[in-house]
Design an enzyme around this catalytic site. Structure first.
Site, PDB file in Angstrom:
ATOM      1  N   GLU A 234     114.010  58.748 147.981  1.00 56.06           N
ATOM      2  CA  GLU A 234     113.424  58.014 146.846  1.00 56.06           C
ATOM      3  C   GLU A 234     114.071  56.659 146.596  1.00 56.06           C
ATOM      4  OE1 GLU A 234     112.340  58.733 142.091  1.00 56.06           O
ATOM      5  OE2 GLU A 234     113.233  60.349 143.260  1.00 56.06           O
ATOM      6  N   LYS A 250     107.734  62.570 142.038  1.00 62.84           N
ATOM      7  CA  LYS A 250     107.584  63.784 141.233  1.00 62.84           C
ATOM      8  C   LYS A 250     106.537  64.627 141.917  1.00 62.84           C
ATOM      9  CE  LYS A 250     110.381  64.386 138.052  1.00 62.84           C
ATOM     10  NZ  LYS A 250     111.356  64.462 139.111  1.00 62.84           N
TER      11      LYS A 250
END
Length: 431
Positions: A234, A250
C-alpha cells in the site's frame, strides 16, 4: 551539493542484491523496492539511501513542525519514517499501550550516499564530501559476498499472540457496540504477534518476506539497532509537483492456485458489499483529509474499489487525487492526512480513541509510514503493514495485523482474515 553519476550494471538484479549486502555496514539504511510492479505513479523502481550526514529523531511532541524546519534547512533528499503515534501531536490523543520495540516516533536522515534505480540504469548521488568514494564503493558492491551464516538463534522462533481468539472476539464485539451506537462507522483493529529473546538476520528475513509477497512498496529500514522489514502493498501518499495522490487499501481476499477459482475470488471481492462499503468510507475520509491543503474543487476519485492481485492476496484499492498550490509546504500535506485513513477508521479521531482503548500494543512503526522527501519537495510514502519489526538489543521481534471492523463484521471472519495477512510474516520467521 551532490555529485551525480550514472551506472549501468551488467545484471541489475544481482547489483541490487549486492548493494543491499554492502549497505549493512551503515547505521542508517532505507531501501525501497517496487519489485518491478508497473505503477503509473512510480518515480523509481528502487532506491537505496545510506550513511547519515545529518538527522532528526524526536518523539511526537511538535514533531511535524520540527520535521518541517529540518526539511527546509537541509534542502536535500531526506529518508525516514513517521510512527503511527504522531497522531498525538495533531490531536489530543495518547499512546499508553505496551511498547516492546522502543522506536522514536519520527526519524529522518540526509544520506551521504544515494542510489536511484530506473530500468537498467542506476543514478548515483553522493554528497560532495564523499564523491571521491564512488569508484571504490562500486568495486566493493560488485565484490560483495553473502555472509548469510551470521549468528542467529539456534532455537526456533516462538511466536506468541498478544490477543487470543476468544479475547479478540470480545474486543471486536465491543467495537461493534460503538458502531451500532453511532460513535464510529468503521475502525481498524490490530493485534500483535511477537517473539522475545530471539535473534534474526534482518536482511535474510527481509529477503524471505519480500520473496513470498513481492509487493510494490517493499522496504527495509535499519536505524542503529532497530530494523523494519516490510512487504507493504500500500502507498499512503505521493506528491509530484502540485499533484498529490493517496491510494488506500480496504478489502482483502485470498488467492487460489486454481485459475478459475482465483478469478472467482477476485470477482467476489470486487462485488462484496461489506468490502466495498469499507473502502468507500475510507475514500470519503481521504477526500476530506486531502481537502485541507487542496486547491478548491481539485479533490477527485481517480479509481474506486479496483481489485489488484498480489502473490498472497487480492486487494481492493482506490486512488484519490488533489492539486496543491506550488508554495504549499510538503510536510503540511502529510500532517493533515496522517495517520492514513485505511489504518484508523471513520470518523478518524473517535476511531483512534476507541482503537487505543481496545488494542493491547502501542503501534509505533506499524501502520506508520516510511519514505522520502526529494530536494524539490516531492515525496512518496508507503503504509507500514505486512511488516516485521525488530529491536536487536532487546531481542524482540514483532509483527501486527489488522482489519476494518464495520457494522457487517463477523468477529470469526475478521480473525481468519488477520491470520491470512499474518501468514507471510510467520513464514519468513519460521522458515
Amino acid at each position: 551539493m551532490r555529485t551525480t553519476q550514472n551506472h549501468q550494471p551488467k545484471n541489475i538484479e544481482a547489483f541490487k542484491q549486492n548493494l543491499l549486502l554492502w549497505s549493512q555496514q551503515f547505521d542508517d539504511v532505507v531501501w525501497l523496492d517496487s519489485n518491478n510492479h508497473n505503477d503509473e505513479y512510480s518515480s523509481y523502481d528502487a532506491v537505496l539511501a545510506v550513511d547519515a550526514f545529518t538527522a532528526i529523531r524526536t518523539d511526537y511532541f511538535d514533531a511535524f513542525e520540527r520535521l518541517k524546519d529540518y526539511q527546509l534547512s537541509v534542502n536535500d533528499w531526506i529518508f525516514g519514517y513517521l510512527a503511527y503515534d504522531l497522531k498525538n501531536t495533531t490531536e489530543r490523543l495518547k499512546s499508553e499501550n505496551l511498547d516492546g520495540l522502543d522506536f522514536p516516533d519520527l526519524y529522518f536522515f540526509q544520506p551521504k550516499k544515494l542510489f536511484l534505480f530506473k530500468g537498467n540504469q542506476v543514478e548515483i548521488q553522493y554528497l560532495k564530501m564523499v564523491d571521491d568514494e564512488i569508484a571504490d564503493d562500486l568495486l566493493s558492491v560488485n565484490s560483495c559476498v553473502s555472509l548469510s551464516a551470521v549468528e542467529t538463534s539456534q532455537n526456533p522462533i516462538k511466536i506468541k499472540l498478544r490477543i487470543h481468539k476468544d479475547e479478540y472476539s470480545a474486543k471486536v464485539t465491543k467495537m461493534l457496540t460503538h458502531i451500532h451506537r453511532g460513535d464510529i462507522y468503521e475502525a481498524n483493529f490490530c493485534q500483535e504477534f511477537y517473539a522475545e529473546n530471539s535473534k534474526i538476520n534482518p536482511l535474510d528475513t527481509f529477503k524471505k518476506l519480500n520473496a513470498i509477497s513481492q509487493p510494490p512498496f517493499a522496504s527495509f529500514l535499519k536505524f542503529e539497532d532497530k530494523y523494519m522489514m516490510s512487504a507493504s502493498p500500500e502507498r499512503y501518499i505521493k506528491k509530484t509537483g502540485t499533484k498529490v495522490i493517496s491510494q488506500p487499501i480496504k478489502g482483502t481476499a485470498k488467492r487460489s492456485e486454481d485459475k478459475a477459482e482465483d478469478l472467482r475470488l477476485a470477482e467476489e471481492l470486487s462485488k462484496d458489499p461489506k468490502e466495498r462499503s469499507e473502502n468507500i468510507m475510507i475514500v470519503d475520509l481521504v477526500r476530506n483529509d486531502l481537502s485541507h491543503t487542496a486547491c478548491k474543487g481539485s479533490v477527485e476519485v481517480k479509481e474506486l474499489c479496483k481489485v489488484y492481485s498480489f502473490l498472497q492476496v487480492h486487494q481492493m484499492i482506490s486512488t484519490i487525487q488533489s492539486k496543491v498550490q506550488p508554495e504549499t509546504n510538503p510536510v503540511d500535506i502529510i500532517k493533515t492526512t496522517f495517520p492514513m485513513g485505511s489504518m484508523t477508521g471513520a470518523p478518524k479521531i473517535s476511531a483512534m480513541k476507541i482503537i487505543e482503548n481496545l488494542e493491547e500494543t502501542k503501534r509505533g512503526l506499524y501502520s506508520g509510514s516510511v519514505g522520502y522527501f526529494a530536494p524539490n519537495g516531492d515525496f512518496d510514502f508507503n503504509v507500514i503493514i505486512r511488516s516485521i519489526l525488530y529491536n536487536e538489543t532487546k531481542k524482540y521481534i514483532s509483527y501486527s495485523v489488522g482489519g476494518a471492523i464495520t457494522a457487517k463484521s463477523d468477529p470469526l471472519k475478521e480473525y481468519e482474515e488477520c491470520l491470512i495477512k499474518a501468514k507471510a510474516m510467520r513464514e519468513a520467521l519460521e522458515d
